[in-house]
Design a protein around this motif. Structure first.
Motif, PDB file in Angstrom:
ATOM      1  N   GLU A  19      85.946   6.607  49.554  1.00 54.11           N
ATOM      2  CA  GLU A  19      85.416   5.247  49.522  1.00 54.11           C
ATOM      3  C   GLU A  19      83.954   5.194  49.970  1.00 54.11           C
ATOM      4  O   GLU A  19      83.190   4.345  49.511  1.00 54.11           O
ATOM      5  N   PHE A  20      83.576   6.083  50.893  1.00 52.16           N
ATOM      6  CA  PHE A  20      82.216   6.086  51.425  1.00 52.16           C
ATOM      7  C   PHE A  20      81.488   7.361  51.018  1.00 52.16           C
ATOM      8  O   PHE A  20      82.094   8.435  50.933  1.00 52.16           O
ATOM      9  N   ARG A  21      80.205   7.233  50.802  1.00 52.85           N
ATOM     10  CA  ARG A  21      79.345   8.375  50.513  1.00 52.85           C
ATOM     11  C   ARG A  21      78.411   8.553  51.700  1.00 52.85           C
ATOM     12  O   ARG A  21      77.320   7.980  51.760  1.00 52.85           O
ATOM     13  N   ILE A  22      78.867   9.326  52.691  1.00 51.59           N
ATOM     14  CA  ILE A  22      78.144   9.512  53.949  1.00 51.59           C
ATOM     15  C   ILE A  22      78.036  10.999  54.233  1.00 51.59           C
ATOM     16  O   ILE A  22      79.030  11.721  54.172  1.00 51.59           O
ATOM     17  N   GLY A  23      76.828  11.467  54.570  1.00 47.07           N
ATOM     18  CA  GLY A  23      76.646  12.872  54.869  1.00 47.07           C
ATOM     19  C   GLY A  23      77.119  13.256  56.262  1.00 47.07           C
ATOM     20  O   GLY A  23      77.688  14.324  56.459  1.00 47.07           O
ATOM     21  N   ASP A  24      76.907  12.398  57.248  1.00 44.71           N
ATOM     22  CA  ASP A  24      77.264  12.690  58.643  1.00 44.71           C
ATOM     23  C   ASP A  24      77.792  11.400  59.254  1.00 44.71           C
ATOM     24  O   ASP A  24      77.027  10.486  59.566  1.00 44.71           O
ATOM     25  N   THR A  25      79.087  11.321  59.436  1.00 45.09           N
ATOM     26  CA  THR A  25      79.694  10.066  59.894  1.00 45.09           C
ATOM     27  C   THR A  25      79.296   9.715  61.324  1.00 45.09           C
ATOM     28  O   THR A  25      79.168   8.536  61.658  1.00 45.09           O
ATOM     29  N   ARG A  26      79.100  10.714  62.176  1.00 43.72           N
ATOM     30  CA  ARG A  26      78.757  10.404  63.571  1.00 43.72           C
ATOM     31  C   ARG A  26      77.347   9.829  63.683  1.00 43.72           C
ATOM     32  O   ARG A  26      77.137   8.830  64.366  1.00 43.72           O
ATOM     33  N   ILE A  27      76.390  10.445  62.998  1.00 49.20           N
ATOM     34  CA  ILE A  27      75.027   9.926  63.031  1.00 49.20           C
ATOM     35  C   ILE A  27      74.980   8.557  62.360  1.00 49.20           C
ATOM     36  O   ILE A  27      74.265   7.646  62.809  1.00 49.20           O
ATOM     37  N   THR A  28      75.750   8.401  61.287  1.00 53.04           N
ATOM     38  CA  THR A  28      75.824   7.090  60.627  1.00 53.04           C
ATOM     39  C   THR A  28      76.375   6.046  61.580  1.00 53.04           C
ATOM     40  O   THR A  28      75.881   4.911  61.628  1.00 53.04           O
ATOM     41  N   ALA A  29      77.383   6.407  62.364  1.00 49.21           N
ATOM     42  CA  ALA A  29      77.955   5.472  63.341  1.00 49.21           C
ATOM     43  C   ALA A  29      76.913   5.058  64.367  1.00 49.21           C
ATOM     44  O   ALA A  29      76.807   3.873  64.718  1.00 49.21           O
ATOM     45  N   TYR A  30      76.129   6.017  64.861  1.00 51.44           N
ATOM     46  CA  TYR A  30      75.088   5.685  65.834  1.00 51.44           C
ATOM     47  C   TYR A  30      74.065   4.721  65.231  1.00 51.44           C
ATOM     48  O   TYR A  30      73.620   3.772  65.894  1.00 51.44           O
ATOM     49  N   ALA A  31      73.686   4.968  63.977  1.00 48.59           N
ATOM     50  CA  ALA A  31      72.707   4.106  63.320  1.00 48.59           C
ATOM     51  C   ALA A  31      73.258   2.701  63.119  1.00 48.59           C
ATOM     52  O   ALA A  31      72.562   1.700  63.336  1.00 48.59           O
ATOM     53  N   ILE A  32      74.518   2.612  62.719  1.00 48.18           N
ATOM     54  CA  ILE A  32      75.145   1.307  62.512  1.00 48.18           C
ATOM     55  C   ILE A  32      75.214   0.531  63.822  1.00 48.18           C
ATOM     56  O   ILE A  32      74.876  -0.657  63.886  1.00 48.18           O
ATOM     57  N   LEU A  33      75.651   1.197  64.884  1.00 49.62           N
ATOM     58  CA  LEU A  33      75.778   0.520  66.174  1.00 49.62           C
ATOM     59  C   LEU A  33      74.429   0.035  66.686  1.00 49.62           C
ATOM     60  O   LEU A  33      74.330  -1.064  67.239  1.00 49.62           O
ATOM     61  N   ALA A  34      73.389   0.836  66.508  1.00 52.05           N
ATOM     62  CA  ALA A  34      72.061   0.420  66.954  1.00 52.05           C
ATOM     63  C   ALA A  34      71.603  -0.822  66.196  1.00 52.05           C
ATOM     64  O   ALA A  34      71.050  -1.759  66.792  1.00 52.05           O
ATOM     65  N   MET A  35      71.842  -0.846  64.896  1.00 56.88           N
ATOM     66  CA  MET A  35      71.438  -1.998  64.096  1.00 56.88           C
ATOM     67  C   MET A  35      72.237  -3.245  64.476  1.00 56.88           C
ATOM     68  O   MET A  35      71.662  -4.321  64.680  1.00 56.88           O
ATOM     69  N   LEU A  36      73.548  -3.099  64.589  1.00 51.33           N
ATOM     70  CA  LEU A  36      74.394  -4.262  64.884  1.00 51.33           C
ATOM     71  C   LEU A  36      74.106  -4.826  66.265  1.00 51.33           C
ATOM     72  O   LEU A  36      74.015  -6.049  66.444  1.00 51.33           O
ATOM     73  N   THR A  37      73.967  -3.952  67.254  1.00 50.87           N
ATOM     74  CA  THR A  37      73.709  -4.414  68.618  1.00 50.87           C
ATOM     75  C   THR A  37      72.343  -5.083  68.721  1.00 50.87           C
ATOM     76  O   THR A  37      72.159  -6.034  69.481  1.00 50.87           O
ATOM     77  N   GLY A  38      71.394  -4.610  67.930  1.00 50.99           N
ATOM     78  CA  GLY A  38      70.053  -5.177  67.971  1.00 50.99           C
ATOM     79  C   GLY A  38      69.994  -6.643  67.591  1.00 50.99           C
ATOM     80  O   GLY A  38      69.037  -7.345  67.961  1.00 50.99           O
ATOM     81  N   ALA A  39      70.999  -7.125  66.880  1.00 55.38           N
ATOM     82  CA  ALA A  39      70.981  -8.524  66.446  1.00 55.38           C
ATOM     83  C   ALA A  39      70.913  -9.485  67.624  1.00 55.38           C
ATOM     84  O   ALA A  39      70.293 -10.551  67.532  1.00 55.38           O
TER      85      ALA A  39
END
Length: 216
Positions: free
Chosen positions: A148-168
């Motif tokens: 379902e997802f096209r992600i190279g590195d799920t852990r780094i992607t998770a860190y990036a997502i959390l940083a963006m979401l928390t920044g709101a």
């Protein structure tokens, strides 16, 4: 603030936590004194020790409580979501953004005063943060495993997502032009667009740029 007449121990302890959160947010942990905290609550400074042992313990309790509530909030959201990775990711994003927009002070203290914790308390909070991160990584891993997802590195992607979401929560204002629901929709679109691996002109299941425009 005047003395809290007839307050029970539980009510006074809750008032201390609320006042401590406000003062740490406004002044910083190091600058806040226990005498100032006692005055804010309306009790004698010596009475604080009936409810907290040290200023360090107060900070730890505030951050721990924040993380435990965040974990519980997310567990409920994921439990209510369908089994598919896309649905679970949408549920995670909505839960995270909503929780953080409504708790700006808690988020600020948990992130920026983490460094003020002693090693033992720091390790305990880091363990809770890792447990939370693992929930998102698990959703991303599920999506990759199911194609379902096209992600190279799920852990780094998770860190990036959390940083963006928390920044709101650093820029969101209730009186601003976007509602909480619109902020959630915008961030959901951004996250799904990235995880589905779509090119800028592609669209899938309503998550393309046109859908992002409608959501925000």
């Amino acid at each position: 603030m005047g003395r809290i007449a007839g307050s029970s121990g539980a009510r006074t302890a809750a008032s201390i936590r609320r006042a401590g959160l406000r003062l740490i947010y406004r002044r910083g942990f190091e600058a806040m004194s226990l005498r100032e905290l006692a005055a804010e609550v309306g009790i004698q400074a010596a009475s604080l020790y009936n409810h907290i042992r040290t200023k360090q313990d107060l900070l730890f309790d505030l951050i721990r409580e924040h993380m435990e509530r965040l974990l519980a909030h997310t567990d409920l959201a994921l439990a209510a979501a369908p089994a598919g990775a896309e649905d679970r990711l949408r549920a995670f994003v909505a839960s995270h953004v909503t929780y953080h927009l409504e708790r700006k002070h808690e988020v600020f203290v948990a992130n920026f005063e983490l460094r003020a914790l002693d090693p033992r308390h720091f390790a305990a909070i880091v363990a809770l943060r890792r447990a939370y991160e693992e929930k998102l990584v698990a959703v991303l891993d599920l999506g990759v495993a199911r194609g379902e997802f096209r992600i190279g590195d799920t852990r780094i992607t998770a860190y990036a997502i959390l940083a963006m979401l928390t920044g709101a929560c650093t820029w969101y204002k209730p009186e601003g032009r976007l509602t909480k629901q619109e902020v959630v929709a915008l961030h959901t679109g951004l996250v799904m667009h990235g995880c589905l691996g779509l090119a800028p002109t592609e669209g899938r299941s309503g998550t393309g740029l046109a859908a992002l425009s409608r959501d925000s």
